[in-house]
Each structure stands twice: as C-alpha cells, then as structure tokens.
Design a protein around this motif. Sequence first.
Motif, PDB file in Angstrom:
ATOM      1  N   VAL A 102      26.714  36.333  49.816  1.00  0.00           N
ATOM      2  CA  VAL A 102      26.174  37.356  48.923  1.00  0.00           C
ATOM      3  C   VAL A 102      26.214  38.726  49.597  1.00  0.00           C
ATOM      4  CG1 VAL A 102      24.685  35.719  47.714  1.00  0.00           C
ATOM      5  CG2 VAL A 102      23.776  37.004  49.661  1.00  0.00           C
ATOM      6  N   ALA A 103      26.261  38.743  50.920  1.00  0.00           N
ATOM      7  CA  ALA A 103      26.331  40.018  51.646  1.00  0.00           C
ATOM      8  C   ALA A 103      27.579  40.805  51.270  1.00  0.00           C
ATOM      9  CB  ALA A 103      26.287  39.773  53.147  1.00  0.00           C
ATOM     10  N   ASP A 104      28.669  40.100  50.931  1.00  0.00           N
ATOM     11  CA  ASP A 104      29.897  40.790  50.527  1.00  0.00           C
ATOM     12  C   ASP A 104      29.658  41.623  49.272  1.00  0.00           C
ATOM     13  OD1 ASP A 104      31.239  39.614  52.627  1.00  0.00           O
ATOM     14  OD2 ASP A 104      31.976  37.930  51.433  1.00  0.00           O
ATOM     15  N   GLU A 105      28.960  41.023  48.283  1.00  0.00           N
ATOM     16  CA  GLU A 105      28.670  41.740  47.035  1.00  0.00           C
ATOM     17  C   GLU A 105      27.739  42.913  47.290  1.00  0.00           C
ATOM     18  OE1 GLU A 105      30.055  41.146  44.161  1.00  0.00           O
ATOM     19  OE2 GLU A 105      31.099  39.301  44.713  1.00  0.00           O
ATOM     20  N   LEU A 106      26.746  42.715  48.146  1.00  0.00           N
ATOM     21  CA  LEU A 106      25.793  43.781  48.440  1.00  0.00           C
ATOM     22  C   LEU A 106      26.463  44.932  49.184  1.00  0.00           C
ATOM     23  CD1 LEU A 106      22.771  41.569  49.489  1.00  0.00           C
ATOM     24  CD2 LEU A 106      22.976  42.902  47.398  1.00  0.00           C
ATOM     25  N   THR A 107      27.372  44.604  50.088  1.00  0.00           N
ATOM     26  CA  THR A 107      28.082  45.644  50.841  1.00  0.00           C
ATOM     27  C   THR A 107      28.904  46.523  49.901  1.00  0.00           C
ATOM     28  OG1 THR A 107      28.180  44.252  52.809  1.00  0.00           O
ATOM     29  CG2 THR A 107      29.756  46.060  52.686  1.00  0.00           C
ATOM     30  N   ARG A 108      29.392  45.931  48.816  1.00  0.00           N
ATOM     31  CA  ARG A 108      30.161  46.700  47.817  1.00  0.00           C
ATOM     32  C   ARG A 108      29.262  47.550  46.930  1.00  0.00           C
ATOM     33  NH1 ARG A 108      32.529  41.346  47.022  1.00  0.00           N
ATOM     34  NH2 ARG A 108      34.425  41.179  48.278  1.00  0.00           N
ATOM     35  N   GLY A 109      27.942  47.414  47.083  1.00  0.00           N
ATOM     36  CA  GLY A 109      27.022  48.196  46.264  1.00  0.00           C
ATOM     37  C   GLY A 109      26.642  47.522  44.967  1.00  0.00           C
ATOM     38  N   ASN A 110      26.951  46.247  44.846  1.00  0.00           N
ATOM     39  CA  ASN A 110      26.692  45.544  43.601  1.00  0.00           C
ATOM     40  C   ASN A 110      25.260  45.022  43.511  1.00  0.00           C
ATOM     41  OD1 ASN A 110      29.360  45.958  42.911  1.00  0.00           O
ATOM     42  ND2 ASN A 110      30.040  43.988  43.729  1.00  0.00           N
TER      43      ASN A 110
END
Length: 201
Positions: A102-110
């Motif tokens: 989920v960190a990938d999505e958060l890093t994208r600002g999602n």
Amino acid sequence: MSTDANLEPANGRLSDATAGTLAVVVGPSGAGKDTLMNLAARHFAGRTDVHFVRRVITRDGDAGNEDHRSVSEADFDAMKQAGAFAVSWEAHGLKYGIPAEVADELTRGNLVIANGSRSALPHFQTAFPRLKVINITARREVLAERLMARGRESREDVLKRLERSTLAVQAGYDVVDIDNSGTLEEAQRAVIVELEALIRK
C-alpha cells in the motif's frame, strides 16, 4: 483479543509514504462497515487515485462479506516474518494483515482505504503518517437487532456484549463518526463525501 504490528517492511517504503492518505474504516459488529465499504468501492471503481486494500486473513475465502486473500496461519506468519505487512493484528481467533505494498499507492499521493480494527489503531497511526479514521456506528438498539438477526448469539449474549463495548474511538486520532442507524443510502453518501474530501488533500 490481541494486537501486534509489523511496522518495518523489508523494503522500508512506509517511511516515504507521506504524500497520500490512508483512511482506515472501523466500527462494531452490526454497524454495516463491510457493506458500506463495498458500496464505496463500487462508487470509486475505475479511479486510479483511489485504492481499496485487499486484506490478508486466516479464514476461508468465501467467509465473511469481504474480498480478501485467504491464507493459512503458517503462511501468514511466514509473510509477516518476511515483512509483507504494513500492519498486522489478531482478533476473534483470526489474523489480519495490511499488505506493505500500500506504500506504493501512498507514495503516488493516492487515497488508500483499508478495513481495520479499533484495537489496531495505534499501529495504523505509527505505520501511516497521514491517517484518517472513519468510525461506522449505529445506535445500540439497532446494533442489537442486526446482531440477533444473524442468529449466532442469544438476545442476552448480544445485549451483554453491547453493554461491555464502546462505540467511540479513543482520543488522539483524526476521526469522523458516521451513524448507520438510518437508511443505507444516507450512510453511503456520508462515507463517499468523507472519502472524496481526502483525495489528494
């Protein structure tokens, strides 16, 4: 009930996941949390900036009202040891994990939306720098009626359990309470309004 967390995934990405917001949905049994999350997922279907977490749970894939990844306890423990979870906890004889990806999505600002537990909130707060708690509640008499309709417990057992429980989230969190005592449509609109406000906030 016991709760523990794996807060340092092997890839170390959680510390960088500060751009997006994680909304964790919690609430007591009978409040309609799973139903409202499913409706919200349909509403946001196709949106690339909104991601609903598929939890890893040690229960049958067909059990419950949630699309989850079913694993054995041994596999769950191995995944946790390997740093596969951002947060993990135990409740009602089951183990639950939020994938570290989920960190990938958060890093994208999602916006990331996860089905959580009030007992695990301290670990969510530690793991996710930008956290919003959405607490789905209902009046006690409504909860009692819904729980008794399931036929799993006697009226006496249901009432005793509700007397022992609290519907509020303890202080220290950015939390919004949504009352699902009325129509499902009203609660659905309230959830969607809150989530819309968090997108790229």
